[in-house]
Scaffold this motif. Structure first.
Motif, PDB file in Angstrom:
ATOM      1  N   TYR A 119       1.522  -2.799   4.915  1.00  0.00           N
ATOM      2  CA  TYR A 119       1.735  -2.882   3.475  1.00  0.00           C
ATOM      3  C   TYR A 119       2.709  -3.987   3.069  1.00  0.00           C
ATOM      4  CZ  TYR A 119      -1.112   1.222   3.320  1.00  0.00           C
ATOM      5  OH  TYR A 119      -2.171   2.086   3.452  1.00  0.00           O
ATOM      6  N   PHE A 165      -0.584  -6.435   2.882  1.00  0.00           N
ATOM      7  CA  PHE A 165      -1.741  -6.057   2.075  1.00  0.00           C
ATOM      8  C   PHE A 165      -1.332  -5.012   1.049  1.00  0.00           C
ATOM      9  CE2 PHE A 165      -3.104  -7.467   6.196  1.00  0.00           C
ATOM     10  CZ  PHE A 165      -4.124  -8.351   5.911  1.00  0.00           C
ATOM     11  N   LYS A 166      -1.918  -5.137  -0.137  1.00  0.00           N
ATOM     12  CA  LYS A 166      -1.547  -4.234  -1.235  1.00  0.00           C
ATOM     13  C   LYS A 166      -1.944  -2.801  -0.899  1.00  0.00           C
ATOM     14  CE  LYS A 166      -3.263  -4.522  -5.432  1.00  0.00           C
ATOM     15  NZ  LYS A 166      -4.520  -5.253  -5.491  1.00  0.00           N
ATOM     16  N   ASN A 167      -3.127  -2.633  -0.378  1.00  0.00           N
ATOM     17  CA  ASN A 167      -3.606  -1.310   0.007  1.00  0.00           C
ATOM     18  C   ASN A 167      -4.762  -1.478   0.978  1.00  0.00           C
ATOM     19  OD1 ASN A 167      -5.763  -2.101  -1.601  1.00  0.00           O
ATOM     20  ND2 ASN A 167      -4.819  -1.187  -3.399  1.00  0.00           N
ATOM     21  N   GLU A 184      -7.991  -1.180   0.657  1.00  0.00           N
ATOM     22  CA  GLU A 184      -9.087  -1.989   0.129  1.00  0.00           C
ATOM     23  C   GLU A 184      -8.780  -3.482   0.262  1.00  0.00           C
ATOM     24  OE1 GLU A 184     -10.247  -2.309  -4.265  1.00  0.00           O
ATOM     25  OE2 GLU A 184     -11.560  -0.760  -3.503  1.00  0.00           O
ATOM     26  N   ASP A 185      -7.526  -3.811   0.057  1.00  0.00           N
ATOM     27  CA  ASP A 185      -7.114  -5.210   0.150  1.00  0.00           C
ATOM     28  C   ASP A 185      -7.332  -5.744   1.571  1.00  0.00           C
ATOM     29  OD1 ASP A 185      -6.070  -7.625  -0.741  1.00  0.00           O
ATOM     30  OD2 ASP A 185      -4.017  -7.066  -0.218  1.00  0.00           O
ATOM     31  N   ILE A 202     -11.186  -6.428   1.783  1.00  0.00           N
ATOM     32  CA  ILE A 202     -11.582  -7.635   1.054  1.00  0.00           C
ATOM     33  C   ILE A 202     -11.090  -8.873   1.792  1.00  0.00           C
ATOM     34  CG2 ILE A 202     -11.171  -8.940  -1.058  1.00  0.00           C
ATOM     35  CD1 ILE A 202     -11.106  -6.254  -2.510  1.00  0.00           C
ATOM     36  N   SER A 203      -9.872  -8.794   2.312  1.00  0.00           N
ATOM     37  CA  SER A 203      -9.314  -9.943   3.019  1.00  0.00           C
ATOM     38  C   SER A 203     -10.116 -10.260   4.272  1.00  0.00           C
ATOM     39  CB  SER A 203      -7.850  -9.668   3.382  1.00  0.00           C
ATOM     40  OG  SER A 203      -7.106  -9.421   2.210  1.00  0.00           O
ATOM     41  N   ARG A 253     -16.456  -7.208  -5.497  1.00  0.00           N
ATOM     42  CA  ARG A 253     -15.509  -8.259  -5.112  1.00  0.00           C
ATOM     43  C   ARG A 253     -16.025  -9.025  -3.906  1.00  0.00           C
ATOM     44  NH1 ARG A 253      -9.407  -6.674  -5.325  1.00  0.00           N
ATOM     45  NH2 ARG A 253      -9.424  -8.881  -4.798  1.00  0.00           N
TER      46      ARG A 253
END
Lengths: 195, 195, 195, 195
Positions: free
Chosen positions: C45, C48-50, C52-53, C56-57, C119
């Motif tokens: 963390y 990464f924000k969470n 899901e992040d 996506i990354s 996304r």
DNA sequence: GATGAATGAGAATTCATTCAT
DNA sequence: CATGAATGAATTCTCATTCAT
């Protein structure tokens, strides 16, 4: 050199008051306080044992100077009734003068856990003892009723003052708290009943 | 059928009071409450929206019946002074009779967050209005001093009662709270000053 | 320094690809990814924000470099038909070279929720635009049929490539994907019908 | 009596399509489907082994009748090229006629886990075999190119059709899908290249 | 003294499935 | 056949504190 005389100690205490007042007790993270104080997170731990220690120190520092101020103000007064009046007035004045501190002491710090609140109570005891002294002296000098239970009288006095301030804070400090000093004093001394 | 009339609703509420009193607010996990209530964790969520809803319901249920009891007790009394006396006495009696509840209302629920405390205050308002009515009636009937500010009088009365109970709880309920009803009533009506 | 240039960022991304490929999307817990990356759960963390992040990354990083590689490869080619051939070949080569990634992009990431897929589609758009450019240029240069609907041609090209890779992955990558580049190219350009 | 001939079986299937289309795959709880179907939650389990069984049945029922329709339509046609054209057209018509179903098959059911998708693929195989037959017959009759790899041709055909429908669904079905049958058919048969 | 990247324990909530009525 | 109240397993993310530099 005492920690309380070091500049960063004060910086952190002051930052804590603002952060707690603005974000609330549960959103007052150590990192937020550090950022506001302009120091690194780790630096906090050079001045405070842990987070709880910050909060207690906030209370000790702020309440401490608050108590000292009141002690000085009433030192030169001979009438216990007048002492009580000055105590109420100064209590209201102090909190009305520092809105952040008022929010912190009346609302935010009360959300702390049981242990912290017990330690906060230790700080408060010094204040309660001042009230006790006034009541005792008042009885001795005949200005207060002879049959008073000192502890109960102190609880009524402190409870009434505290409830008045808390209501004022919860109403977002919309009205003049200091103006209530006189009527509160009247209530405490004369009671509700018509004589 | 209202949820509050279902047996599991009451089971959970009562379990919550015990668990919070014994473990403290922050150590009162939903799973602990469920276990104590003798239901599965998920069952809690058939009766309560979330954990906060349990806590608010605890306050509403317990404080609600507390307020109703007091309303009934003072309904038949004509003298506002006597009403005040009965209110103090019943307040002390109710909390002295349920030590768990006393700990929860005086210490634990106060650590809840601002939103929860605002909702708790809504419940409290009903109680404060009862006090307001007594004061107002007292002034009209000439038993209370004519120059009272009703709101301030209510704050003193509630503050003194609340502070007395809190001190009693923090002293681990070592002395007889109900016995303090009379001296507190005397203080509230006659004040501290000798007449 | 951009987060994507920090070593731990890459570590975590790579760990995520392996964990998702081996365990499936819904069994890829953050703690598993952290363990595989050799960092603490909380460290995730910091980068990464969470959760899901992370996902996506993964797509942005891997698909991003994939797209760049293809852009570079076809940049120096003048014939749109040859560009198409190289695109198909590189597409197959990239995924054949990283079996884990192939499983993740063709099967696992498609089980993500609607928002995540939207996304992911944004990243894909860049790839689809490359195909659009090839088709447009092919028409202009006379190598592609004049009456082509660019969007439909792109959908056929991407659909055929994607379906070919997915079938290969679902057959557990048992045969040589890269060898299919030529026949797929032939199909896309000449169609099914005998001329 | 087969379960698929019982009225509640169909009720539940139809409810599932609507609930999934309106709420998305991950928000399509069994209780929601039951409510929509007008039955109790438990009743679902008299007709379906578990939730996955509902989803597979949705696909089997809907895709099954879809496949049957297409099989019938092309049965009487002798030209493989014309068969292909009809297949594309009927495919587009079927999904354009049932927007809920289109969302479910193109977007929502693809979020299912790997196992469910493998079982969905088994249903699809029947459809893919139809395409295989058309291609094989096309080659034999000389209408399709002799050097076609049947499997690859099928993947291109299905991939192009599927991608076209998915793009249409993701664009919220704003344009006329059926009108694309002809250009898609042209693309599939003639390819992109100018001859 | 000062820093700040890294750590890792801990808890509310959902929902497929069951089974007594 | 049908019901629906009850079950309980399973996982992300926060934040006080440390310690190598």
């Amino acid at each position: 050199m005492l920690r309380r005389d070091k500049p960063k100690f004060k910086q952190i205490i002051d930052a804590a008051v603002v952060v707690i007042a603005e974000n609330g007790y549960h959103q007052a993270q150590v990192s937020k306080i550090a950022k506001r104080a302009g120091v690194a997170d780790g630096t906090i731990y050079l001045y405070f044992k842990n987070k709880e220690d910050i909060l207690i120190s906030v209370f000790e520092e702020k309440m401490g100077s608050f108590i000292e101020k009141i002690e000085q103000e009433i030192a030169g007064i001979s009438s216990p009734l007048e002492k009580l009046y000055v105590l109420v007035k100064k209590h209201f004045e102090s909190l009305a003068a520092d809105h952040h501190l008022a929010v912190v002491t009346q609302l935010e710090l009360r959300q702390s856990n049981k242990e912290l609140r017990h330690r906060i109570n230790d700080v408060l005891k010094r204040y309660l003892r001042i009230i006790d002294e006034i009541v005792k002296e008042g009885i001795e000098k005949g200005e207060f009723r002879r049959d008073l239970d000192i502890r109960l009288a102190r609880q009524m006095i402190f409870g009434a003052i505290d409830e008045t301030v808390t209501t004022w804070v919860m109403n977002e400090q919309k009205y003049d708290l200091v103006a209530l000093a006189n009527p509160v004093y009247e209530l405490l001394t004369k009671g509700c009943a018509s004589s």
